[in-house]
Design an enzyme around this catalytic site. Structure first.
Site, PDB file in Angstrom:
ATOM      1  N   ASP A 117      -4.589  -4.012   5.937  1.00 13.99           N
ATOM      2  CA  ASP A 117      -4.843  -5.020   4.886  1.00 13.99           C
ATOM      3  C   ASP A 117      -3.815  -6.181   4.993  1.00 13.99           C
ATOM      4  O   ASP A 117      -2.654  -5.751   5.375  1.00 13.99           O
ATOM      5  CB  ASP A 117      -5.250  -4.429   3.557  1.00 13.99           C
ATOM      6  N   SER A 159       0.863  -1.250   0.138  1.00 13.04           N
ATOM      7  CA  SER A 159      -0.018  -0.018   0.036  1.00 13.04           C
ATOM      8  C   SER A 159       0.974   1.300  -0.051  1.00 13.04           C
ATOM      9  O   SER A 159       2.054   1.089  -0.654  1.00 13.04           O
ATOM     10  CB  SER A 159      -0.984  -0.056   1.163  1.00 13.04           C
ATOM     11  N   HIS A 214      -2.879  -1.139  -3.580  1.00 11.02           N
ATOM     12  CA  HIS A 214      -4.046  -0.348  -3.269  1.00 11.02           C
ATOM     13  C   HIS A 214      -3.771   1.040  -4.141  1.00 11.02           C
ATOM     14  O   HIS A 214      -2.551   1.415  -3.942  1.00 11.02           O
ATOM     15  CB  HIS A 214      -3.953   0.370  -2.029  1.00 11.02           C
TER      16      HIS A 214
END
Ligand SMILES: C[S@@+](CC[C@H](N)C(=O)[O-])C[C@H]1O[C@@H](n2cnc3c(N)ncnc32)[C@H](O)[C@@H]1O
Lengths: 275, 191
Positions: free
Chosen positions: B135, B14, B41
Protein backbone atom coordinates in the site's frame (compact mmCIF):
# COMPACT_ATOMS: atom_id res chain seq x y z
CA UNK A 1 -7.39 4.03 -7.61
CA UNK A 2 -8.10 0.34 -7.17
CA UNK A 3 -8.29 0.12 -10.93
CA UNK A 4 -6.34 1.51 -13.82
CA UNK A 5 -9.41 3.44 -14.85
CA UNK A 6 -8.70 7.13 -14.67
CA UNK A 7 -11.52 9.56 -14.88
CA UNK A 8 -11.20 13.33 -14.98
CA UNK A 9 -13.48 15.70 -13.11
CA UNK A 10 -14.73 16.88 -16.48
CA UNK A 11 -15.67 13.37 -17.59
CA UNK A 12 -17.42 12.75 -14.30
CA UNK A 13 -19.50 15.88 -14.85
CA UNK A 14 -20.56 14.65 -18.26
CA UNK A 15 -21.55 11.28 -16.85
CA UNK A 16 -23.58 12.86 -14.04
CA UNK A 17 -25.35 15.02 -16.60
CA UNK A 18 -26.04 12.04 -18.84
CA UNK A 19 -27.45 9.91 -16.01
CA UNK A 20 -29.78 12.78 -15.19
CA UNK A 21 -31.06 13.38 -18.70
CA UNK A 22 -31.32 9.70 -19.64
CA UNK A 23 -32.48 8.14 -16.39
CA UNK A 24 -33.69 10.99 -14.16
CA UNK A 25 -31.35 10.33 -11.21
CA UNK A 26 -29.61 13.42 -9.90
CA UNK A 27 -26.11 12.74 -8.57
CA UNK A 28 -24.85 16.28 -9.05
CA UNK A 29 -24.68 16.98 -5.32
CA UNK A 30 -23.00 13.77 -4.28
CA UNK A 31 -19.53 14.07 -2.76
CA UNK A 32 -17.28 14.20 -5.82
CA UNK A 33 -14.30 12.47 -4.25
CA UNK A 34 -16.24 9.30 -3.45
CA UNK A 35 -18.49 9.43 -6.52
CA UNK A 36 -15.41 9.54 -8.73
CA UNK A 37 -14.13 6.38 -7.13
CA UNK A 38 -17.52 4.67 -7.43
CA UNK A 39 -17.86 5.48 -11.13
CA UNK A 40 -14.29 4.39 -11.83
CA UNK A 41 -15.02 1.15 -10.00
CA UNK A 42 -18.09 0.49 -12.15
CA UNK A 43 -15.99 1.09 -15.24
CA UNK A 44 -13.29 -1.27 -14.02
CA UNK A 45 -15.78 -4.05 -13.32
CA UNK A 46 -17.50 -3.54 -16.67
CA UNK A 47 -14.03 -3.49 -18.26
CA UNK A 48 -14.55 -0.14 -19.88
CA UNK A 49 -11.34 1.64 -20.72
CA UNK A 50 -12.83 5.01 -21.53
CA UNK A 51 -15.68 7.15 -20.31
CA UNK A 52 -16.97 7.03 -23.87
CA UNK A 53 -17.80 3.33 -23.44
CA UNK A 54 -19.61 4.06 -20.22
CA UNK A 55 -21.62 6.83 -21.82
CA UNK A 56 -22.47 4.65 -24.79
CA UNK A 57 -23.87 1.94 -22.52
CA UNK A 58 -25.74 4.40 -20.35
CA UNK A 59 -27.50 5.68 -23.46
CA UNK A 60 -28.07 2.50 -25.40
CA UNK A 61 -28.45 -0.37 -22.99
CA UNK A 62 -31.42 -0.14 -20.68
CA UNK A 63 -30.54 -3.15 -18.55
CA UNK A 64 -27.06 -1.75 -18.05
CA UNK A 65 -28.36 1.13 -15.97
CA UNK A 66 -29.96 -1.15 -13.36
CA UNK A 67 -26.61 -2.86 -12.89
CA UNK A 68 -24.78 0.46 -12.86
CA UNK A 69 -27.04 1.96 -10.19
CA UNK A 70 -26.70 -1.11 -8.01
CA UNK A 71 -22.93 -1.04 -8.35
CA UNK A 72 -22.55 2.71 -8.01
CA UNK A 73 -24.26 3.07 -4.66
CA UNK A 74 -22.88 1.45 -1.53
CA UNK A 75 -25.59 -0.89 -0.29
CA UNK A 76 -23.80 -2.58 2.58
CA UNK A 77 -25.97 -2.93 5.65
CA UNK A 78 -26.42 -5.20 8.66
CA UNK A 79 -29.02 -6.10 11.24
CA UNK A 80 -28.27 -4.24 14.47
CA UNK A 81 -25.36 -2.47 12.79
CA UNK A 82 -23.50 -0.51 15.49
CA UNK A 83 -25.12 -2.28 18.47
CA UNK A 84 -24.46 0.76 20.64
CA UNK A 85 -26.89 2.71 18.49
CA UNK A 86 -29.67 0.20 19.14
CA UNK A 87 -28.80 0.10 22.81
CA UNK A 88 -29.18 3.87 23.00
CA UNK A 89 -32.46 3.62 21.10
CA UNK A 90 -33.76 1.08 23.59
CA UNK A 91 -32.76 3.16 26.55
CA UNK A 92 -33.31 6.73 25.47
CA UNK A 93 -35.75 6.84 22.58
CA UNK A 94 -38.18 3.92 22.62
CA UNK A 95 -39.51 4.67 26.15
CA UNK A 96 -40.49 8.20 25.14
CA UNK A 97 -42.14 6.99 21.94
CA UNK A 98 -44.52 4.95 24.09
CA UNK A 99 -46.48 8.10 24.92
CA UNK A 100 -47.68 8.53 21.33
CA UNK A 101 -50.94 6.76 20.39
CA UNK A 102 -49.58 6.17 16.91
CA UNK A 103 -45.88 6.12 16.22
CA UNK A 104 -44.49 6.83 12.78
CA UNK A 105 -40.96 5.86 11.86
CA UNK A 106 -39.11 6.62 8.62
CA UNK A 107 -36.03 4.79 7.41
CA UNK A 108 -34.53 6.91 4.65
CA UNK A 109 -32.01 4.96 2.57
CA UNK A 110 -33.10 1.62 4.01
CA UNK A 111 -31.09 -0.43 1.47
CA UNK A 112 -32.16 -4.08 1.74
CA UNK A 113 -34.14 -3.59 4.93
CA UNK A 114 -31.93 -5.02 7.69
CA UNK A 115 -32.13 -1.78 9.64
CA UNK A 116 -35.93 -1.76 9.32
CA UNK A 117 -36.38 -5.27 10.73
CA UNK A 118 -33.99 -4.48 13.55
CA UNK A 119 -36.16 -1.52 14.46
CA UNK A 120 -39.33 -3.60 14.17
CA UNK A 121 -37.85 -6.13 16.58
CA UNK A 122 -36.96 -3.38 19.04
CA UNK A 123 -40.47 -1.95 18.86
CA UNK A 124 -42.01 -5.39 19.25
CA UNK A 125 -39.94 -6.05 22.35
CA UNK A 126 -41.17 -2.76 23.79
CA UNK A 127 -44.76 -3.70 22.97
CA UNK A 128 -45.08 -0.84 20.48
CA UNK A 129 -44.95 -2.48 17.09
CA UNK A 130 -48.71 -2.87 16.72
CA UNK A 131 -49.20 0.87 16.93
CA UNK A 132 -46.25 1.81 14.80
CA UNK A 133 -46.39 2.66 11.13
CA UNK A 134 -43.04 2.18 9.46
CA UNK A 135 -41.97 3.75 6.17
CA UNK A 136 -38.83 2.52 4.50
CA UNK A 137 -37.58 4.34 1.45
CA UNK A 138 -34.64 4.12 -0.88
CA UNK A 139 -33.44 5.49 -4.16
CA UNK A 140 -32.91 2.06 -5.63
CA UNK A 141 -35.92 -0.12 -6.58
CA UNK A 142 -33.81 -3.29 -6.56
CA UNK A 143 -32.93 -2.72 -2.90
CA UNK A 144 -36.57 -2.11 -2.03
CA UNK A 145 -37.67 -5.32 -3.70
CA UNK A 146 -35.16 -7.28 -1.63
CA UNK A 147 -36.18 -5.42 1.50
CA UNK A 148 -39.82 -6.38 0.98
CA UNK A 149 -38.89 -10.06 0.89
CA UNK A 150 -37.06 -10.06 4.19
CA UNK A 151 -34.70 -12.84 3.21
CA UNK A 152 -31.31 -12.92 4.86
CA UNK A 153 -28.51 -15.35 4.06
CA UNK A 154 -28.26 -17.76 6.96
CA UNK A 155 -24.49 -17.38 7.08
CA UNK A 156 -24.92 -13.80 8.29
CA UNK A 157 -27.24 -14.70 11.14
CA UNK A 158 -24.47 -15.52 13.56
CA UNK A 159 -23.03 -12.03 13.29
CA UNK A 160 -26.47 -10.46 13.53
CA UNK A 161 -27.24 -12.51 16.61
CA UNK A 162 -24.06 -11.20 18.23
CA UNK A 163 -25.04 -7.65 17.28
CA UNK A 164 -28.51 -8.22 18.70
CA UNK A 165 -27.15 -9.41 22.02
CA UNK A 166 -24.71 -6.49 22.19
CA UNK A 167 -27.61 -4.13 21.60
CA UNK A 168 -29.18 -5.38 24.80
CA UNK A 169 -31.48 -7.98 23.25
CA UNK A 170 -32.36 -10.81 25.63
CA UNK A 171 -34.64 -12.99 23.54
CA UNK A 172 -33.69 -15.95 21.46
CA UNK A 173 -32.86 -14.26 18.15
CA UNK A 174 -34.03 -17.27 16.18
CA UNK A 175 -37.57 -16.47 17.30
CA UNK A 176 -37.58 -13.66 14.73
CA UNK A 177 -37.04 -15.69 11.59
CA UNK A 178 -37.66 -19.04 9.98
CA UNK A 179 -34.67 -20.87 8.56
CA UNK A 180 -35.21 -22.24 5.09
CA UNK A 181 -32.33 -23.86 3.23
CA UNK A 182 -29.58 -21.23 3.19
CA UNK A 183 -31.81 -18.38 4.21
CA UNK A 184 -33.48 -16.84 7.19
CA UNK A 185 -36.88 -15.36 6.46
CA UNK A 186 -37.88 -12.58 8.80
CA UNK A 187 -41.30 -13.30 10.27
CA UNK A 188 -44.18 -11.65 8.54
CA UNK A 189 -45.25 -9.55 11.50
CA UNK A 190 -42.01 -7.54 11.22
CA UNK A 191 -42.51 -6.90 7.53
CA UNK A 192 -46.22 -6.44 7.00
CA UNK A 193 -46.53 -3.13 8.80
CA UNK A 194 -43.81 -1.58 6.67
CA UNK A 195 -44.50 0.57 3.62
CA UNK A 196 -41.59 0.29 1.21
CA UNK A 197 -41.43 3.07 -1.35
CA UNK A 198 -39.06 4.97 -3.56
CA UNK A 199 -37.92 8.30 -2.31
CA UNK A 200 -34.90 10.19 -3.51
CA UNK A 201 -33.47 12.49 -0.85
CA UNK A 202 -31.88 14.64 -3.54
CA UNK A 203 -35.16 15.63 -5.16
CA UNK A 204 -38.25 14.36 -3.32
CA UNK A 205 -40.17 16.18 -0.63
CA UNK A 206 -41.74 15.78 2.78
CA UNK A 207 -44.48 13.11 2.67
CA UNK A 208 -45.54 12.58 6.27
CA UNK A 209 -44.75 13.50 9.86
CA UNK A 210 -42.64 11.22 12.01
CA UNK A 211 -41.59 10.73 15.60
CA UNK A 212 -38.38 9.00 14.55
CA UNK A 213 -36.32 9.21 11.37
CA UNK A 214 -33.28 7.03 10.72
CA UNK A 215 -31.01 8.06 7.91
CA UNK A 216 -27.84 6.22 8.62
CA UNK A 217 -24.82 5.92 6.35
CA UNK A 218 -26.58 7.58 3.44
CA UNK A 219 -25.69 11.27 3.72
CA UNK A 220 -22.04 10.30 3.80
CA UNK A 221 -22.31 10.03 -0.01
CA UNK A 222 -23.67 13.57 -0.33
CA UNK A 223 -21.75 16.82 -0.53
CA UNK A 224 -22.23 19.40 2.17
CA UNK A 225 -24.95 21.21 0.31
CA UNK A 226 -27.10 18.13 -0.25
CA UNK A 227 -26.51 17.01 3.32
CA UNK A 228 -27.80 20.34 4.40
CA UNK A 229 -30.90 20.04 2.24
CA UNK A 230 -31.57 16.52 3.48
CA UNK A 231 -31.31 17.58 7.12
CA UNK A 232 -33.79 20.40 6.45
CA UNK A 233 -36.09 17.83 4.89
CA UNK A 234 -35.81 15.65 7.99
CA UNK A 235 -36.40 18.60 10.26
CA UNK A 236 -39.57 19.44 8.36
CA UNK A 237 -40.66 15.80 8.47
CA UNK A 238 -40.28 15.46 12.24
CA UNK A 239 -42.91 16.26 14.80
CA UNK A 240 -41.65 18.67 17.49
CA UNK A 241 -39.36 16.67 19.80
CA UNK A 242 -39.09 13.93 17.17
CA UNK A 243 -35.81 12.04 16.82
CA UNK A 244 -33.26 11.95 14.03
CA UNK A 245 -30.63 9.22 13.93
CA UNK A 246 -27.66 9.41 11.56
CA UNK A 247 -24.59 7.26 10.98
CA UNK A 248 -21.93 6.92 13.63
CA UNK A 249 -19.39 8.91 11.58
CA UNK A 250 -21.87 11.51 10.41
CA UNK A 251 -22.54 14.84 12.04
CA UNK A 252 -25.09 17.65 12.02
CA UNK A 253 -22.39 20.12 13.06
CA UNK A 254 -21.60 21.09 9.50
CA UNK A 255 -25.19 21.95 8.58
CA UNK A 256 -26.80 25.37 9.00
CA UNK A 257 -29.70 23.90 10.97
CA UNK A 258 -27.74 22.28 13.79
CA UNK A 259 -29.20 24.74 16.32
CA UNK A 260 -32.62 23.25 15.74
CA UNK A 261 -31.50 19.91 17.11
CA UNK A 262 -30.35 18.74 20.48
CA UNK A 263 -27.91 15.81 20.65
CA UNK A 264 -29.44 13.25 22.96
CA UNK A 265 -26.81 10.63 22.30
CA UNK A 266 -23.63 12.20 20.94
CA UNK A 267 -22.01 8.78 20.79
CA UNK A 268 -24.75 7.09 18.79
CA UNK A 269 -25.56 10.27 16.84
CA UNK A 270 -29.18 10.51 17.90
CA UNK A 271 -30.63 14.00 17.83
CA UNK A 272 -33.93 15.47 18.84
CA UNK A 273 -35.77 18.21 17.04
CA UNK A 274 -36.35 21.19 19.30
CA UNK A 275 -39.90 22.47 19.63
CA UNK B 1 10.81 24.68 0.14
CA UNK B 2 9.61 27.28 2.60
CA UNK B 3 7.32 26.48 5.47
CA UNK B 4 4.38 28.38 4.05
CA UNK B 5 4.15 26.17 1.05
CA UNK B 6 3.05 23.09 3.00
CA UNK B 7 -0.65 22.86 3.83
CA UNK B 8 -0.89 19.21 4.70
CA UNK B 9 1.36 16.37 5.84
CA UNK B 10 -0.04 12.89 5.35
CA UNK B 11 1.56 9.91 7.04
CA UNK B 12 0.84 6.34 5.99
CA UNK B 13 1.90 3.38 8.06
CA UNK B 14 1.23 -0.28 8.62
CA UNK B 15 2.87 -2.97 10.73
CA UNK B 16 5.64 -1.51 12.89
CA UNK B 17 4.81 2.12 12.16
CA UNK B 18 3.18 3.23 15.38
CA UNK B 19 6.36 4.10 17.33
CA UNK B 20 7.60 6.14 14.39
CA UNK B 21 4.28 7.93 14.03
CA UNK B 22 4.41 8.88 17.69
CA UNK B 23 7.96 10.15 17.23
CA UNK B 24 6.92 12.29 14.27
CA UNK B 25 4.02 13.76 16.16
CA UNK B 26 6.40 14.55 19.02
CA UNK B 27 8.43 16.55 16.55
CA UNK B 28 5.54 18.90 15.87
CA UNK B 29 5.57 22.04 17.87
CA UNK B 30 2.17 23.44 18.39
CA UNK B 31 0.73 25.56 16.87
CA UNK B 32 1.70 24.31 13.44
CA UNK B 33 0.60 25.92 10.26
CA UNK B 34 -0.64 22.83 8.42
CA UNK B 35 -2.85 19.80 8.96
CA UNK B 36 -1.53 16.31 9.68
CA UNK B 37 -3.43 13.26 8.48
CA UNK B 38 -2.47 9.79 9.67
CA UNK B 39 -3.61 6.65 7.87
CA UNK B 40 -2.74 3.40 9.59
CA UNK B 41 -3.87 -0.12 8.89
CA UNK B 42 -5.53 -1.35 12.04
CA UNK B 43 -7.06 -4.68 12.81
CA UNK B 44 -10.74 -4.83 12.12
CA UNK B 45 -12.52 -4.71 15.41
CA UNK B 46 -10.07 -3.14 17.79
CA UNK B 47 -11.31 0.14 19.16
CA UNK B 48 -8.82 2.85 18.46
CA UNK B 49 -6.26 2.70 21.22
CA UNK B 50 -3.98 4.39 18.73
CA UNK B 51 -5.95 7.55 19.15
CA UNK B 52 -5.36 7.41 22.87
CA UNK B 53 -1.67 6.61 22.63
CA UNK B 54 -1.18 9.59 20.39
CA UNK B 55 -3.30 11.88 22.47
CA UNK B 56 -1.55 11.20 25.77
CA UNK B 57 1.91 11.53 24.35
CA UNK B 58 1.41 15.13 23.44
CA UNK B 59 -1.44 16.60 25.36
CA UNK B 60 -1.44 19.99 23.70
CA UNK B 61 -1.79 18.42 20.27
CA UNK B 62 -5.30 17.48 19.37
CA UNK B 63 -5.59 14.09 17.71
CA UNK B 64 -9.01 13.19 16.43
CA UNK B 65 -10.91 10.96 14.08
CA UNK B 66 -12.72 13.25 11.69
CA UNK B 67 -16.42 12.97 11.04
CA UNK B 68 -17.73 12.98 7.52
CA UNK B 69 -17.55 16.46 5.89
CA UNK B 70 -15.50 17.87 8.73
CA UNK B 71 -13.48 20.89 7.52
CA UNK B 72 -9.72 20.29 7.61
CA UNK B 73 -7.95 22.65 9.96
CA UNK B 74 -4.32 23.43 10.53
CA UNK B 75 -2.71 22.64 13.86
CA UNK B 76 -4.73 19.41 14.03
CA UNK B 77 -3.74 15.76 13.72
CA UNK B 78 -6.42 13.62 12.11
CA UNK B 79 -6.49 9.87 12.32
CA UNK B 80 -8.33 8.01 9.56
CA UNK B 81 -11.24 6.13 11.15
CA UNK B 82 -11.16 2.40 10.94
CA UNK B 83 -13.18 0.76 8.19
CA UNK B 84 -13.58 3.84 6.01
CA UNK B 85 -11.46 5.26 3.26
CA UNK B 86 -10.53 8.84 3.99
CA UNK B 87 -10.99 11.19 1.04
CA UNK B 88 -10.71 14.95 0.62
CA UNK B 89 -13.38 17.11 -0.99
CA UNK B 90 -12.64 20.18 -3.10
CA UNK B 91 -13.92 22.27 -0.21
CA UNK B 92 -11.02 20.97 1.91
CA UNK B 93 -13.23 18.84 4.08
CA UNK B 94 -12.97 15.14 4.79
CA UNK B 95 -15.21 12.65 3.06
CA UNK B 96 -15.52 9.17 4.52
CA UNK B 97 -16.11 6.39 2.06
CA UNK B 98 -17.36 2.93 2.95
CA UNK B 99 -16.41 1.44 -0.42
CA UNK B 100 -14.76 -1.95 -0.68
CA UNK B 101 -11.26 -2.35 0.78
CA UNK B 102 -8.43 -1.65 -1.67
CA UNK B 103 -5.69 -4.30 -1.62
CA UNK B 104 -7.36 -5.71 1.49
CA UNK B 105 -7.09 -2.40 3.30
CA UNK B 106 -9.67 0.07 4.51
CA UNK B 107 -8.51 2.70 5.14
CA UNK B 108 -6.19 2.44 2.20
CA UNK B 109 -3.08 4.63 2.20
CA UNK B 110 -3.14 4.81 -1.60
CA UNK B 111 -6.67 6.16 -1.61
CA UNK B 112 -5.91 8.97 0.83
CA UNK B 113 -2.56 9.87 -0.76
CA UNK B 114 -4.22 10.07 -4.19
CA UNK B 115 -7.07 12.20 -2.92
CA UNK B 116 -4.67 14.57 -1.13
CA UNK B 117 -2.46 14.77 -4.21
CA UNK B 118 -5.41 15.84 -6.31
CA UNK B 119 -6.66 18.53 -3.96
CA UNK B 120 -3.43 19.83 -2.37
CA UNK B 121 -1.02 19.27 -5.28
CA UNK B 122 2.37 20.85 -4.46
CA UNK B 123 1.27 21.84 -0.98
CA UNK B 124 1.25 18.23 0.19
CA UNK B 125 3.96 16.20 1.91
CA UNK B 126 3.47 12.42 2.05
CA UNK B 127 5.43 10.18 4.40
CA UNK B 128 5.33 6.40 4.10
CA UNK B 129 6.53 4.25 6.98
CA UNK B 130 7.07 0.64 7.98
CA UNK B 131 4.70 -2.03 6.70
CA UNK B 132 4.42 -5.49 5.25
CA UNK B 133 2.38 -4.84 2.13
CA UNK B 134 2.41 -2.73 -1.01
CA UNK B 135 0.00 0.00 0.00
CA UNK B 136 1.00 3.64 -0.48
CA UNK B 137 3.32 3.20 -3.40
CA UNK B 138 0.87 4.28 -6.06
CA UNK B 139 -0.36 7.17 -3.94
CA UNK B 140 3.22 8.28 -3.39
CA UNK B 141 3.67 8.46 -7.16
CA UNK B 142 0.60 10.71 -7.42
CA UNK B 143 1.85 13.02 -4.67
CA UNK B 144 5.16 13.44 -6.46
CA UNK B 145 3.57 13.77 -9.90
CA UNK B 146 1.43 16.65 -8.62
CA UNK B 147 4.49 18.47 -7.28
CA UNK B 148 4.26 17.41 -3.64
CA UNK B 149 7.10 16.02 -1.52
CA UNK B 150 7.43 12.27 -1.05
CA UNK B 151 9.36 10.84 1.89
CA UNK B 152 9.82 7.14 2.62
CA UNK B 153 11.24 5.64 5.77
CA UNK B 154 14.71 4.27 5.04
CA UNK B 155 13.83 0.54 4.82
CA UNK B 156 16.76 -0.60 6.97
CA UNK B 157 15.30 1.41 9.85
CA UNK B 158 11.81 -0.03 9.45
CA UNK B 159 10.53 -2.94 11.49
CA UNK B 160 8.83 -4.17 8.31
CA UNK B 161 10.80 -2.90 5.30
CA UNK B 162 8.54 -4.24 2.52
CA UNK B 163 6.20 -1.31 2.23
CA UNK B 164 8.83 1.45 2.18
CA UNK B 165 11.05 -0.61 -0.13
CA UNK B 166 8.29 -1.16 -2.68
CA UNK B 167 7.53 2.52 -2.60
CA UNK B 168 11.15 3.49 -3.15
CA UNK B 169 11.47 0.99 -6.00
CA UNK B 170 8.50 2.60 -7.69
CA UNK B 171 9.36 6.21 -6.92
CA UNK B 172 12.86 7.35 -7.75
CA UNK B 173 12.05 10.90 -6.66
CA UNK B 174 11.05 9.91 -3.13
CA UNK B 175 13.51 10.68 -0.35
CA UNK B 176 14.65 7.74 1.78
CA UNK B 177 15.09 9.12 5.27
CA UNK B 178 15.55 7.73 8.75
CA UNK B 179 12.92 8.55 11.38
CA UNK B 180 15.34 11.08 12.90
CA UNK B 181 15.73 12.83 9.55
CA UNK B 182 11.99 12.88 8.99
CA UNK B 183 11.46 14.31 12.48
CA UNK B 184 14.03 16.98 11.82
CA UNK B 185 12.29 17.87 8.59
CA UNK B 186 8.89 18.06 10.28
CA UNK B 187 10.44 20.28 12.88
CA UNK B 188 11.61 22.70 10.18
CA UNK B 189 8.03 23.01 8.96
CA UNK B 190 7.09 24.52 12.30
CA UNK B 191 9.67 27.21 12.63
C1 LIG C 1 -24.95 2.06 2.92
S1 LIG C 1 -26.69 1.96 2.63
C2 LIG C 1 -27.31 2.33 4.25
C3 LIG C 1 -28.25 1.26 4.75
C4 LIG C 1 -28.71 1.42 6.18
N1 LIG C 1 -29.34 2.68 6.43
C5 LIG C 1 -27.56 1.19 7.14
O1 LIG C 1 -27.09 2.14 7.75
O2 LIG C 1 -27.12 0.06 7.28
C6 LIG C 1 -26.99 3.42 1.66
C7 LIG C 1 -28.32 3.41 0.94
O3 LIG C 1 -28.65 4.76 0.57
C8 LIG C 1 -29.34 4.73 -0.65
N2 LIG C 1 -29.28 6.05 -1.26
C9 LIG C 1 -28.22 6.65 -1.87
N3 LIG C 1 -28.58 7.87 -2.31
C10 LIG C 1 -29.88 8.06 -1.96
C11 LIG C 1 -30.80 9.13 -2.14
N4 LIG C 1 -30.46 10.24 -2.82
N5 LIG C 1 -32.05 8.98 -1.67
C12 LIG C 1 -32.40 7.85 -1.01
N6 LIG C 1 -31.58 6.82 -0.81
C13 LIG C 1 -30.32 6.92 -1.28
C14 LIG C 1 -28.62 3.64 -1.43
O4 LIG C 1 -29.44 3.15 -2.48
C15 LIG C 1 -28.33 2.61 -0.34
O5 LIG C 1 -29.36 1.66 -0.28
Amino acid sequence: MDSQTQLTAEELNEIIQLIYTQHGYDFSDYARSSLLRRVARCMAIAEFKTSYELKYNLINDKSFFAWFLETLTVNVTEMFRDPIFYKELREKVIPTLASYPIIKVWHAGCATGEEVYSMAILLQEAGLLSRTKMYATDLNPVNLERARQGIIPLKLIKEYTTNYIKSGGTNDFSAYYTAQYDNAIIHKQYREGVVFARHNLAVDQVFNEFQLICCRNVMIYFNQELQNRAVHLFHDSLSPLGYLAIGIKESLLFTDIKEQFEAISPLARIYRRKK
Amino acid sequence: MTKNSVDIVVIGGSAGSIPVICELIEALSSPFDFAVVVVIHRSKNVISEMEQILAVKRKEIMVKEPDDKEPIQKNCVYLAPQNYHLLIEETHSFCLDYSEPVSYSRPSIDVTFESIAEIYTEKAVAILLSGANGDGSHGMAEIIARGGIGIVQEPSTAEYPVMPQLSLDANAAAKAWTPAQISAYIHTLNV
